[in-house]
Design an enzyme around this catalytic site. Structure first.
Site, mmCIF file in Angstrom:
data_model
loop_
_atom_site.group_PDB
_atom_site.id
_atom_site.type_symbol
_atom_site.label_atom_id
_atom_site.label_comp_id
_atom_site.label_asym_id
_atom_site.label_seq_id
_atom_site.Cartn_x
_atom_site.Cartn_y
_atom_site.Cartn_z
ATOM 1 N N LYS A 151 -14.459 18.678 33.022
ATOM 2 C CA LYS A 151 -14.888 19.316 34.270
ATOM 3 C C LYS A 151 -16.151 20.151 34.036
ATOM 4 C CE LYS A 151 -11.270 17.279 35.926
ATOM 5 N NZ LYS A 151 -9.985 17.711 36.395
HETATM 6 C C1 LIG Z 1 -8.519 17.216 36.630
HETATM 7 C C2 LIG Z 1 -7.896 17.231 37.971
HETATM 8 C C3 LIG Z 1 -6.651 17.838 38.228
HETATM 9 C C4 LIG Z 1 -5.777 18.375 37.143
HETATM 10 O O1 LIG Z 1 -6.401 19.288 36.341
HETATM 11 P P1 LIG Z 1 -5.685 19.839 35.019
HETATM 12 O O2 LIG Z 1 -6.412 21.112 34.747
HETATM 13 O O3 LIG Z 1 -5.908 18.798 33.960
HETATM 14 O O4 LIG Z 1 -4.249 20.050 35.316
HETATM 15 C C5 LIG Z 1 -6.198 17.886 39.539
HETATM 16 N N1 LIG Z 1 -6.901 17.343 40.547
HETATM 17 C C6 LIG Z 1 -8.076 16.734 40.328
HETATM 18 C C7 LIG Z 1 -8.820 16.164 41.500
HETATM 19 C C8 LIG Z 1 -8.604 16.637 39.039
HETATM 20 O O5 LIG Z 1 -9.749 15.996 38.825
#
Ligand SMILES: *Cc1c(COP(=O)(O)O)cnc(C)c1O
Length: 394
Positions: A190
């Site tokens: 991210k």
């Molecule tokens: C990455 C992601 C999540 C989950 O994130 P984590 O921190 O790995 O639990 C949820 N929703 C979306 C759209 C994502 O891209």
């Protein structure tokens, strides 16, 4: 040839020092770093409160619980997302249904949402919570979704896992102007990272307190929230069934150090996207929409194979890119097509825009530290693939 991933973290010397300093301090958890990181994100977004947890999945779960989602309730999200956006409602005993995407923005279609709400009202099956996802970092039409929330009486959680650093017309994603709660992810792919980690912002004192309690066993040390009289300095009460979803001090320190570079990284992502936009315009690809009266955080740069202009399939494009050591990926397999959802009410249900998009999509490398040289290689490989295919390249 070096493998180029589709996304990766950037870690500086300052980040390393911030984490090392915590390791040498008195607190590895439940110290000053988490509140400091929460304040930094709340101030950045223009939200009253931020509640940091160990993942966005955990943040989505406690956001649903804080809004009272439970047995017999329904939550709606989009098929074009990671499974966690839907699973969070099922953790609470609720069921999930989906709203199809707009084929241009790839976000929840406000038109489809309104149609589905009208139909659901007639049947007495309105959702309690709707979870729009700012796909690839592009903000959803929150003004419209917020207006529908008022009209139909549902709560809104923005899944902004892709969108820290993005803005709507008038403020940062996370300011919750048209929602109850906004959730961010700090997974390494991210925009900023804490390794694992997530966070929920809200303008509501009450929702913030509930999420703070739920992330730590449902326990409160705040006398004002206790059922019985405070028995002394050791006293705490469990008033709810919570979890251990806490973020560590090392993670929070890394987050505070990363957020300093957030705007610079989003700007760099836009420069990378400008280059892709320019250099890929002549290929048989549908390029992403970025200018929707808002600023995307550009978590992903997704192209779609233009089936009207080439016979090359997504599978062929994907395999050829991977063979050239380019770490393309696919975001997302529509959630309703997953076996778990097929077995839980989604058999035979179709969301055509999400399914068509899925058939054609490929995510190209997009991250702040992608070098111009590496990006040029990605572009050259794409050109080679289409010219080998015999597609005209102007
Ligand atoms: C990455 C992601 C999540 C989950 O994130 P984590 O921190 O790995 O639990 C949820 N929703 C979306 C759209 C994502 O891209």
């Amino acid at each position: 040839m070096v493998f180029i991933p589709y996304g990766r973290q950037s870690i500086s010397d300052e980040d390393l020092q911030a984490v090392a300093a915590v390791l040498e301090s008195d607190f590895l958890t439940q110290g000053p770093e988490v509140p400091k990181f929460e304040r930094a994100i709340a101030d950045y977004c223009g939200a009253a409160h931020a509640v940091a947890v160990n993942s966005a999945t955990s943040a989505l779960h406690i956001a649903c619980l804080a809004l009272g989602l439970g047995d017999g309730d329904v939550a709606w999200t989009v098929p074009n997302t990671f499974v966690a956006s839907a699973n969070c409602a099922i953790y609470c005993g609720a069921s999930v249904d989906f709203v199809d995407i707009d084929p241009v923005t790839l976000n929840m279609s406000p038109k489809r949402l309104e149609e589905k709400l009208k139909f659901a009202r007639a049947k007495g099956l309105l959702p309690k919570v709707v979870i729009p996802v700012h796909f690839a970092g592009l903000p959803c039409d929150m003004a419209k979704i917020g207006a529908l929330a008022q009209e139909y009486g549902f709560h809104v959680i923005e899944d902004a896992s892709h969108a820290i650093g993005a803005s709507y017309g008038n403020g940062k994603v996370g300011n919750c102007q048209h929602s109850d709660i906004t959730v961010f992810s700090f997974h390494p792919v991210k925009i900023i990272t804490t390794a694992e980690g997530g966070l929920a912002t809200t303008q509501s004192d009450d929702l913030a307190k509930r999420m703070q309690s739920l992330r730590s066993h449902g326990i409160t040390r705040d006398a004002a929230r206790m059922v019985n009289a405070d028995e002394g300095p050791w006293y705490y009460e469990q008033t709810d069934l919570g979890f251990n979803y806490r973020m560590t001090e090392m993670q929070a320190a890394l987050g505070s150090s990363q957020v300093i570079r957030l705007d610079e990284w989003v700007a760099r992502r836009h420069r990378i996207a400008d280059t892709y936009d320019q250099k890929l315009a002549h290929l048989p690809l549908v390029l992403p929409v970025r200018d929707d009266g808002s600023l995307s955080a550009l978590h992903l740069y997704v192209v779609q194979v233009d089936e009207t202009k080439t016979d090359l399939t997504r599978r062929q494009l994907f395999d050829a890119m991977r063979k050239a050591e380019i770490g393309v990926n696919v975001h997302y397999i529509p959630v309703h097509t997953q076996p778990y959802y097929q077995e839980n009410g989604m058999a035979g249900v179709s969301f055509p825009a999400s399914e068509t998009y899925y058939r054609r999509c490929v995510s190209l490398p997009m991250f702040a530290s992608l070098s111009n040289e590496d990006q040029a290689r990605v572009i050259a490989v794409l050109e080679d693939i289409f010219s080998a295919q015999g597609d005209a390249i102007a």
